[in-house]
Design a protein around this motif. Structure first.
Motif, PDB file in Angstrom:
ATOM      1  N   GLY A 368     -13.157  -2.490  -3.927  1.00 26.36           N
ATOM      2  CA  GLY A 368     -12.244  -2.923  -2.867  1.00 26.36           C
ATOM      3  C   GLY A 368     -11.240  -3.931  -3.396  1.00 26.36           C
ATOM      4  O   GLY A 368     -10.041  -3.821  -3.136  1.00 26.36           O
ATOM      5  N   LEU A 371      -8.571  -2.164  -5.455  1.00 25.63           N
ATOM      6  CA  LEU A 371      -7.544  -1.502  -4.640  1.00 25.63           C
ATOM      7  C   LEU A 371      -6.560  -2.528  -4.100  1.00 25.63           C
ATOM      8  O   LEU A 371      -5.339  -2.340  -4.118  1.00 25.63           O
ATOM      9  N   PHE A 372      -7.124  -3.624  -3.644  1.00 28.22           N
ATOM     10  CA  PHE A 372      -6.323  -4.676  -3.033  1.00 28.22           C
ATOM     11  C   PHE A 372      -5.322  -5.255  -4.040  1.00 28.22           C
ATOM     12  O   PHE A 372      -4.119  -5.351  -3.770  1.00 28.22           O
TER      13      PHE A 372
ATOM     14  N   LEU B  41       3.024   7.030  -2.572  1.00 27.42           N
ATOM     15  CA  LEU B  41       3.366   5.609  -2.636  1.00 27.42           C
ATOM     16  C   LEU B  41       2.249   4.815  -3.279  1.00 27.42           C
ATOM     17  O   LEU B  41       2.353   3.610  -3.472  1.00 27.42           O
ATOM     18  N   VAL B  79       4.915   9.467   4.914  1.00 26.87           N
ATOM     19  CA  VAL B  79       3.456   9.447   4.766  1.00 26.87           C
ATOM     20  C   VAL B  79       3.143   9.241   3.287  1.00 26.87           C
ATOM     21  O   VAL B  79       4.006   9.427   2.437  1.00 26.87           O
ATOM     22  N   ASP B  80       1.917   8.847   3.006  1.00 27.96           N
ATOM     23  CA  ASP B  80       1.537   8.607   1.620  1.00 27.96           C
ATOM     24  C   ASP B  80       0.466   9.593   1.174  1.00 27.96           C
ATOM     25  O   ASP B  80      -0.696   9.451   1.529  1.00 27.96           O
ATOM     26  N   LYS B  91      -1.228  16.276   4.274  1.00 27.12           N
ATOM     27  CA  LYS B  91      -0.113  15.503   4.823  1.00 27.12           C
ATOM     28  C   LYS B  91       1.060  16.416   5.204  1.00 27.12           C
ATOM     29  O   LYS B  91       1.762  16.155   6.182  1.00 27.12           O
ATOM     30  N   GLU B  94       0.237  17.735   8.434  1.00 34.34           N
ATOM     31  CA  GLU B  94       0.401  16.690   9.444  1.00 34.34           C
ATOM     32  C   GLU B  94       1.878  16.542   9.823  1.00 34.34           C
ATOM     33  O   GLU B  94       2.233  16.444  10.989  1.00 34.34           O
TER      34      GLU B  94
ATOM     35  N   LEU C  50      -8.840  19.466   8.948  1.00 35.50           N
ATOM     36  CA  LEU C  50      -9.217  18.108   8.570  1.00 35.50           C
ATOM     37  C   LEU C  50     -10.720  17.881   8.749  1.00 35.50           C
ATOM     38  O   LEU C  50     -11.407  17.386   7.856  1.00 35.50           O
ATOM     39  N   LYS C 322      -8.867   6.697   5.999  1.00 38.81           N
ATOM     40  CA  LYS C 322      -7.863   7.019   4.991  1.00 38.81           C
ATOM     41  C   LYS C 322      -6.754   7.890   5.586  1.00 38.81           C
ATOM     42  O   LYS C 322      -5.567   7.648   5.371  1.00 38.81           O
ATOM     43  N   THR C 323      -7.167   8.895   6.332  1.00 37.37           N
ATOM     44  CA  THR C 323      -6.179   9.775   6.946  1.00 37.37           C
ATOM     45  C   THR C 323      -5.246   8.993   7.860  1.00 37.37           C
ATOM     46  O   THR C 323      -4.028   9.156   7.840  1.00 37.37           O
ATOM     47  N   THR C 326      -2.993   6.291   5.789  1.00 39.50           N
ATOM     48  CA  THR C 326      -1.929   6.809   4.933  1.00 39.50           C
ATOM     49  C   THR C 326      -0.723   7.266   5.752  1.00 39.50           C
ATOM     50  O   THR C 326       0.377   7.348   5.234  1.00 39.50           O
ATOM     51  N   ALA C 327      -0.951   7.582   7.024  1.00 36.54           N
ATOM     52  CA  ALA C 327       0.190   7.952   7.848  1.00 36.54           C
ATOM     53  C   ALA C 327       0.752   6.748   8.588  1.00 36.54           C
ATOM     54  O   ALA C 327       1.952   6.573   8.694  1.00 36.54           O
ATOM     55  N   ALA C 328      -0.149   5.876   9.074  1.00 34.06           N
ATOM     56  CA  ALA C 328       0.311   4.762   9.894  1.00 34.06           C
ATOM     57  C   ALA C 328       0.853   3.613   9.042  1.00 34.06           C
ATOM     58  O   ALA C 328       1.809   2.960   9.406  1.00 34.06           O
ATOM     59  N   LEU C 329       0.219   3.360   7.903  1.00 30.56           N
ATOM     60  CA  LEU C 329       0.637   2.251   7.044  1.00 30.56           C
ATOM     61  C   LEU C 329       0.874   2.768   5.623  1.00 30.56           C
ATOM     62  O   LEU C 329       0.180   2.354   4.708  1.00 30.56           O
ATOM     63  N   PRO C 330       1.811   3.686   5.440  1.00 33.69           N
ATOM     64  CA  PRO C 330       1.903   4.316   4.125  1.00 33.69           C
ATOM     65  C   PRO C 330       2.052   3.327   2.966  1.00 33.69           C
ATOM     66  O   PRO C 330       1.621   3.591   1.866  1.00 33.69           O
ATOM     67  N   LEU C 332       0.916   0.124   2.938  1.00 33.74           N
ATOM     68  CA  LEU C 332      -0.047  -0.971   2.890  1.00 33.74           C
ATOM     69  C   LEU C 332      -1.495  -0.525   3.045  1.00 33.74           C
ATOM     70  O   LEU C 332      -2.390  -1.343   3.103  1.00 33.74           O
ATOM     71  N   TRP C 333      -1.712   0.784   3.067  1.00 31.10           N
ATOM     72  CA  TRP C 333      -3.054   1.218   3.452  1.00 31.10           C
ATOM     73  C   TRP C 333      -4.117   0.811   2.451  1.00 31.10           C
ATOM     74  O   TRP C 333      -5.268   0.616   2.807  1.00 31.10           O
ATOM     75  N   LEU C 334      -3.714   0.621   1.170  1.00 34.17           N
ATOM     76  CA  LEU C 334      -4.725   0.225   0.195  1.00 34.17           C
ATOM     77  C   LEU C 334      -5.265  -1.172   0.494  1.00 34.17           C
ATOM     78  O   LEU C 334      -6.424  -1.460   0.236  1.00 34.17           O
ATOM     79  N   PHE C 335      -4.422  -2.047   1.057  1.00 41.90           N
ATOM     80  CA  PHE C 335      -4.898  -3.365   1.471  1.00 41.90           C
ATOM     81  C   PHE C 335      -6.008  -3.190   2.496  1.00 41.90           C
ATOM     82  O   PHE C 335      -7.074  -3.804   2.414  1.00 41.90           O
ATOM     83  N   GLY C 338      -9.151  -1.563   0.914  1.00 46.40           N
ATOM     84  CA  GLY C 338      -9.803  -2.521   0.022  1.00 46.40           C
ATOM     85  C   GLY C 338     -10.566  -3.565   0.814  1.00 46.40           C
ATOM     86  O   GLY C 338     -11.727  -3.863   0.530  1.00 46.40           O
ATOM     87  N   PHE C 341     -13.804  -2.235   2.325  1.00 47.52           N
ATOM     88  CA  PHE C 341     -14.940  -2.149   1.408  1.00 47.52           C
ATOM     89  C   PHE C 341     -15.581  -3.509   1.194  1.00 47.52           C
ATOM     90  O   PHE C 341     -16.803  -3.643   1.177  1.00 47.52           O
TER      91      PHE C 341
END
Lengths: 559, 434, 389
Positions: A368, A371-372, B41, B79-80, B91, B94, C50, C322-323, C326-330, C332-335, C338, C341
């Motif tokens: 985690g 990733l961050f 991204l 999207v990413d 995606k 989607e 999905l 994840k799904t 990746t669409a809502a926060l393309p 920043l989603w890794l933040f 992360g 976890f």
């Protein structure tokens, strides 16, 4: 064709790129008044006209015409001929859009200073839109370098003469022999003289006299490198005289076998170099994972942050004190150690301390974190590669026999070993090292002896992370500086630590070096991809044989 | 200290953007035309693709300033797909099914394109693919605005064989082991042999993705080059591996006038991570360079720098491909008077829009476009100096004439309505699916 | 007879779990196929695909939980078995394209035509027969796991050493499959599938059927796992997990126990991969990437290790997150992921399931340099591992 009389007074200083030696600047300013004073006096009217015509041709689109023009410029013997050619070579020869005058630019500063190419007269400043570059391509670069070589065989600057001699060796033809003989006679520097003699021999290989040819073969064979092999191979195919042909063939055989031997040591060097990179990447992990038992997936990101620290340091230096560039790594090293070390301590205190006794769950949390951190760096610095330059002492290579040793690789080998041994000493002889070993061997007992185990854990993790940061500084010299940097080292690092034996720094050293060397010896035979696969298979098989790695820990502590 | 300050601001900006994004997710304009942006991204491809996402956002913003399209505003849906190939397909679905976009601009690697291709076919939507690729494909729903091999590789080799290029006689084809280098090298090998180059004068070498230790290969190239004849290197090495490759080239002292390296995947963005002083003279072949002197290019560059708020950001070839593709789509929609997919697909072939090199590019019936081919030399400022260009525009060829399997194939979506028409057998192969 | 056996093996929560799965297996296709598109209850194909993907991931997570949760083998290479199963299925699907490929070759897949392969390599033989494919889906991952386990467990490779060599295994396979000369399409992998057993893969009916089959396989996998862990064999297995040496001293062959579940688990992963490929439409070497395998382990940990149901819940919830991210926060989603976890590990040591099942959650000490627990329970490198230099 005699020697051009005057180019001695026109040294050129226009190749200023990062890492150029300070010496050259000093030399430049020392010569400057002399140059300004003398050059207009020497310029002769007749040669000036000629050179103007030839320089004008450089605007044309035809490579053929330009080639002739370059050779003619050199032949004029004009005092500024060398200067003009060097400017052309360095991409500093432009034409003014308004009147077509040819100028040399000096864009070291933010304003582009221009001066007339032929007279040297200062024409003030221009904007980018007012001037148009005279195009040069690789073919012309070769021609310019050969022509410059002729002009500069007797240049006062030693490096210039060396470059000229090397260039002559590559391009010498039979017409150059008298010129070379002259140069040999007047040359005092031994190594330049040797190359001049070899250049002459290279030219003599195509002589009609078989005795001269045979003597030349001897000289070339003695040189013994791949260029010599190249010349001899050509001769062994083309020579008309049987004796020469035979002699050339035998010389080819001898050079080949000696090169084959050198090849092995070269591969060994490559292997050690790869090993040292693996070692650097793995040392930090050998502490956080090997000693503390934390499966630290964020290790790669510490390396990455170290590399970005180097980038920031260089950025600051570039903008405010470019003369310190060569020292950038020395500034970056302690900074990177501090920054990543502090981040490491933060991670330990904030996350990992809750997970002792659950080592496999540290994998999750640190994943985690990884990733961050990756995304944080991507957001701040952007996703693309960042430029980290090599200081001059880390650029280029030197020849050791027939081996080419690149400076950056050499320093990395030395540095990685240095870091490892410093760490070993610290663990053995400092009180922190003692405490660290005590805590990892028996936490409860260490705690009851009054050691603050929490602090020791935090500092140990910080130390491991800090070393990863140092590794990042070094790896920025040979690899991409991008948010993905850490990802490419994490798997290899784990392999090295496990292969060497968890918890043993000697194991990490031997593991890294043997994997590196093994990989490099396989690579020529099976290709880079298969070599890597075979190394992985080797690790899997090896672990079956020694389930606890190369240097397994013995005794009760293991179970 | 400029640099530091900039990053500090960016750190603050990132936080602000985070908050902003969360708000804007729910905000939704009533009547817009949606355009999908499908670029990674995060993950390994983010390094190249993020810029293209930004370029698309800029193009859409500019179009909206001009009054949008068909009287409506355009809305970008980003999207990413995270450099994960199955995720690309998910995606894409989607974007089309859930977001109901009218067209998608996206993908970089061939495998991501291959992954989304069945989705576009099934759901009947349009994708513009902006990257140079290996060819051997022509699909009704995909428009290829990047270069086909005949628009990049073959002219580059022609140049190196010419007098200007140094009359190379011996060739090293070095690439990353995946389909684009494999195909390109196959085409080049066939082409070189057709030009009379002997097989032993061609050395082909493949390395894994992200290869970082180039010592052995660079010294092999040196050795190969020292066996007489003039040698040139054609590099199809993929993105990430290029920086260590060029660093090694520089350190081992390989100079461009001795062994020129021409690259097909190295542009201004990749050079931004390198000190290019030791690399001056090495080459790249593209259809666009930032250094192209054209008014339209200067305008594009200044708009880009303003949009991205960074004077140091560069432009590159795939960005131009998106510029061309987007304008073609806009024009086709205007021509069709609707964003209806079938109408736009039919309207696209024949559409001509300005490219950034000062000429006009046309969408061909095979869904590839016409482009000029430029050869640039790396300069010490990280830009390219154009040393050679084709006389006119080169039409993109989906099926290479130098591969035995595809020699007889032809793509024409206007008259034949077929992407792989076998001229010899006079039938559309795999027609059962269409 | 069978139902009595099942009743014996399943407790109440397991029964409920299976019932929910069965309901989903019926409901999802119904909502997609029978409810008209205009209705608010209509489920779009996007969701069917999905959810089908999630079901495959869930089966993979289940297989990881079986070896990690009950045999103490932390596999960082289960993605390899998943991908192998996928490749076997992909080969079958590739052969079903027949002459509809771009080059129109009736036998050779497109990438082989294009690389000038004159004929099918031997390892592609039989790949057009569905029954043979079904056998190979179990056999290939099973054989690899058996061979790998045979050596590794006999040599008593344990803990983190085992984890790392499983990672080496999947990494080596990834590099190998990237090579075009391997004959599996290199980086592009296998794509452009048309149909399976004559049913078009682009047909909603086929998709719904694949989805239902995936759920049924997930149920079957769950039952098999339950059957294993509640048997005598399972008790011994858990004993091996907790104290391998002690079990060995008592005369049990610990390695045989491990080898058996390891192989079963690999086969389950293979089945998951085989179901995954026709639904997502592509199989490529990046499925072998070590990061994928690590992620699978994370799903299990998030859901709750050693609970089976938790593995399924973890796989679905992480992937759903994840799904959505990746669409809502393309950007920043890794933040978000992360942080998720980290939070799960620290605050939910027993995973999501731990929250609901009312397990006693290990309290942790909030004082910064406090005392911590010492025992290394996971068989990894504990902190009492000595360091000598």
């Amino acid at each position: 064709m005699g020697l051009p009389p005057s180019p001695k007074v026109a040294p050129s200083f226009y190749r200023t790129y990062v890492g150029v030696l300070m010496k050259r600047f000093i030399l430049f300013y020392a010569f400057l008044p002399f140059l300004l004073l003398v050059s207009p006096l020497i310029s002769q009217a007749e040669t000036t006209d000629d050179i103007e015509v030839y320089v004008e041709v450089l605007k044309s689109k035809s490579t053929k015409q330009k080639t002739e023009a370059i050779q003619n410029i050199a032949k004029t013997g004009h005092v500024r001929a060398g200067l003009i050619l060097e400017a052309f070579l360095g991409g500093k020869l432009y034409s003014l859009k308004e009147n077509g005058a040819i100028v040399i630019i000096n864009d070291a500063a933010s304003d582009i200073e221009i001066s007339n190419a032929i007279s040297g007269e200062d024409l003030g400043v221009a904007t980018k839109k007012q001037i148009k570059k005279l195009r040069i391509n690789n073919k012309l670069r070769g021609v310019v370098k050969a022509s410059l070589a002729e002009l500069q065989l007797s240049h006062p600057d030693k490096e210039k003469r060396m470059a000229a001699a090397l260039s002559k060796f590559k391009s010498a033809g039979s017409s150059d022999i008298p010129l070379l003989e002259n140069a040999i006679a007047s040359e005092e520097n031994k190594s330049i003289k040797k190359i001049l003699i070899e250049a002459k021999a290279a030219a003599e290989l195509s002589s009609n006299d078989s005795a001269i040819q045979l003597a030349a073969i001897k000289i070339i064979e003695k040189r013994g490198d791949s260029q010599a092999l190249n010349l001899l191979t050509q001769l062994s195919q083309s020579a008309e005289n049987e004796q020469v042909k035979n002699e050339a063939k035998q010389a080819v055989g001898r050079v080949e076998s000696s090169l084959a031997l050198w090849d092995i040591s070269q591969t060994l060097f490559y292997g050690l170099s790869l090993g040292s990179v693996l070692l650097l990447a793995a040392i930090g992990l050998a502490i956080t994972f090997g000693v503390m038992g934390v499966i630290n997936m964020a290790h790669g990101e510490m390396i990455m942050i170290g590399a970005y620290t180097t980038f920031i340091v260089q950025e600051v230096i570039r903008n405010s004190m470019p003369e310190l560039f060569d020292a950038s790594l020395f500034i970056a090293l302690p900074l990177a150690f501090l920054i990543t070390g502090l981040i490491g301590i933060g991670i330990e205190r904030g996350i990992i301390r809750f997970l002792y006794g659950r080592p496999l769950e540290t994998l999750l949390a640190t994943w985690g974190v990884s990733l961050f951190l990756q995304q944080a760096v991507r957001s701040i610095f952007g996703p693309s590669n960042r430029e980290v330059g090599n200081p001059s002492w880390m650029s280029g290579s030197f020849e050791l026999g027939q081996m080419a040793i690149t400076y950056n690789r050499l320093w990395i080998i030395i540095f990685s070993l240095g870091v490892l041994f410093m760490l070993m000493l610290a663990m053995k002889y400092t009180s922190f090292g003692l405490r660290m070993r005590a805590v990892t061997q028996n936490r409860k007992m260490a705690g009851s002896m009054g050691i603050k185990t929490g602090w020791v854990d935090a500092l140990t993790f910080g130390l491991g992370s800090g070393i990863a940061g140092i590794a990042g500084v070094t790896l920025s010299q040979i690899d991409n500086v991008s948010p993905n940097l850490g990802q490419s080292y994490i798997i290899d690092s784990f392999m090295v630590v496990v292969f060497g034996g968890v918890g043993n720094l000697w194991g990490t050293l031997v593991g890294a070096m043997s994997l590196g060397v093994f990989n490099k010896f396989l690579e020529p035979a099976v290709g880079a991809v298969l070599a890597k696969i075979l190394v992985l298979v080797l690790i899997i098989l090896f672990i079956q044989k020694r389930p606890r790695g190369l240097f397994a820990l013995k005794g009760r502590a293991v179970e | 200290m400029m640099g530091l300050k900039r990053y500090a601001t960016k750190m603050a900006a990132t936080t602000a953007v985070a908050a902003g994004l969360m708000l804007s997710v729910s905000a939704h304009a009533a009547e817009t035309i949606k355009v999908g942006v499908l670029h990674s991204l995060s993950g390994t491809m983010a390094i190249s693709e993020t810029t293209l996402k930004d370029a698309m956002l800029m193009l859409i913003e500019e179009q909206n300033k001009k009054g949008g399209l068909l009287g409506k505003q355009l809305e970008a849906v980003v999207v990413d797909p995270a450099s994960n190939w199955p995720l690309f397909a998910e995606k894409a679905r989607e974007l089309i099914e859930k977001e109901k976009v009218s067209a998608v601009f996206g993908a970089w690697t061939s495998v991501s394109r291959k992954s989304v291709l069945p989705v576009f076919e099934e759901l009947n939507n349009i994708m513009f693919y902006p990257v140079q690729y290996e060819g051997e494909e022509s699909q009704r729903n995909i428009f290829y605005t990047g270069a086909a091999p005949n628009q990049q590789a073959i002219p580059a080799v022609d140049y190196l064989m010419s007098e200007d290029g140094g009359e190379a006689k011996r060739w090293v084809l070095a690439g990353t082991d995946y389909v684009y280098p494999r195909t390109t090298n196959k085409i080049l090998e066939a082409y070189l042999m057709a030009k009379g180059v002997a097989k032993e004068d061609i050395m082909i070498n493949y390395t894994p993705f992200g290869h970082s230790d180039w010592q052995t290969i660079v010294s092999d190239i040196k050795k190969f080059a020292s066996e007489g004849k003039k040698t040139a290197v054609v590099s199809t090495i993929n993105g990430d591996a290029n920086v260590p490759f060029y660093k090694e080239l520089a350190n081992q002292g390989i100079e461009a006038e001795d062994i020129p390296v021409v690259a097909f995947s190295v542009g201004e963005e990749e050079l931004a991570g390198l000190d290019t002083a030791p690399l001056v003279g090495h080459l790249a072949a593209w259809n666009y360079f930032q250094s192209v002197e054209a008014d339209v290019n200067e305008e594009f560059i200044s708009t880009w720098k303003k949009f991205i708020k960074d004077e140091d950001r560069v432009t590159n070839d795939p960005m131009e491909a998106h510029y061309i593709g987007f304008n073609m789509w806009v024009k086709a929609v205007e021509k069709a008077g609707t964003v209806d997919v079938d109408a736009v697909i039919d309207a696209l072939p024949g559409i001509t829009v300005p490219n950034l090199t000062g000429g006009m590019s046309t969408m061909l019936p095979n869904h590839h476009i016409t482009k000029p081919v430029l050869i640039g030399e790396i300069q010490d400022d990280g830009q390219f100096d154009i040393v050679w260009e084709t006389d006119g525009l080169v039409p993109g060829d989906a099926w290479s004439d130098f591969l035995p399997g595809s020699k007889d194939l032809k793509s024409d979506w206007v008259e034949l309505n077929c992407g792989n028409y076998n001229v010899a057998e006079a039938k559309c192969l795999g027609a059962a699916t269409n | 007879m069978l139902s009595r056996y099942l009743l014996k093996k399943l407790d109440i929560s397991a029964m409920w779990f299976l019932a929910v799965l069965a309901a989903i297996a019926l409901l999802v296709p119904a909502l997609n196929l029978l409810v008209p598109e205009t209705s608010a209850f209509h489920l779009s194909t996007y969701w069917v695909v999905l959810l089908g993907k999630y079901a495959c991931y869930a089966l993979l997570a289940l297989s990881v939980d079986l070896v990690w949760g009950y045999a103490g083998i932390l596999s960082l290479g289960h993605g390899a078995f998943f991908a192998l199963g996928g490749y076997v299925m992909g080969m079958y699907l590739m052969r079903q394209i027949g002459s509809r490929g771009v080059y129109g070759d009736p036998i050779l897949p497109d990438f082989m035509v294009f690389l000038n392969w004159p004929e099918l390599p031997w390892f592609w033989l039989g790949s057009d027969v569905f029954a043979f494919t079904l056998i190979m889906i179990l056999f290939v991952p099973g054989l690899l796991a058996f061979a790998f386990g045979w050596f590794a467990f006999r040599s008593r490779v344990t803990g983190v050493y085992l984890s790392i060599i499983t990672q080496a295994l999947t990494y080596a396979l990834m590099l190998a499959f990237f090579r075009n000369n391997m004959g599996f399409g290199g980086n592009n992998g296998l794509t452009d599938f048309k149909d399976i057993l004559g049913f078009s893969l682009q047909d909603d009916g086929t998709r719904a059927a694949l989805f239902s089959i995936s759920i049924v396989m997930l149920m079957l996998g769950f039952i098999i796992c339950r059957a294993i862990i509640t048997s005598q064999f399972g008790k011994a297995l858990i004993a091996v997990r907790d104290a391998e040496s002690r079990v060995r001293f008592l005369g049990y062959k610990a390695e045989s126990y491990k080898l058996f579940v390891w192989t079963v688990s690999a086969m389950m992963a293979g089945v998951a991969g085989a179901l995954y490929v026709p639904q997502v439409g592509i199989i490529n070497p990046s499925e072998f990437a070590p990061a994928n395998s690590i992620e699978t382990v994370i799903w299990v940990a998030v859901g709750g290790r050693g609970t089976l149901i938790g593995a399924v819940i973890g796989a679905v919830s992480v992937n759903f997150a994840k799904t959505w991210f990746t669409a809502a926060l393309p950007e920043l989603w890794l933040f978000a992921l992360g942080t998720l976890f980290i939070v799960v590990t620290i605050f939910m040591p027993k995973g999501i399931l731990g929250l609901f099942a009312g397990h006693k959650i290990k309290p942790f000490n909030l004082s910064i340099f406090g005392k911590k627990s010492v025992d290394a329970e996971d068989g990894g490198v504990g902190d009492n591992n000595a360091k000598s230099s």
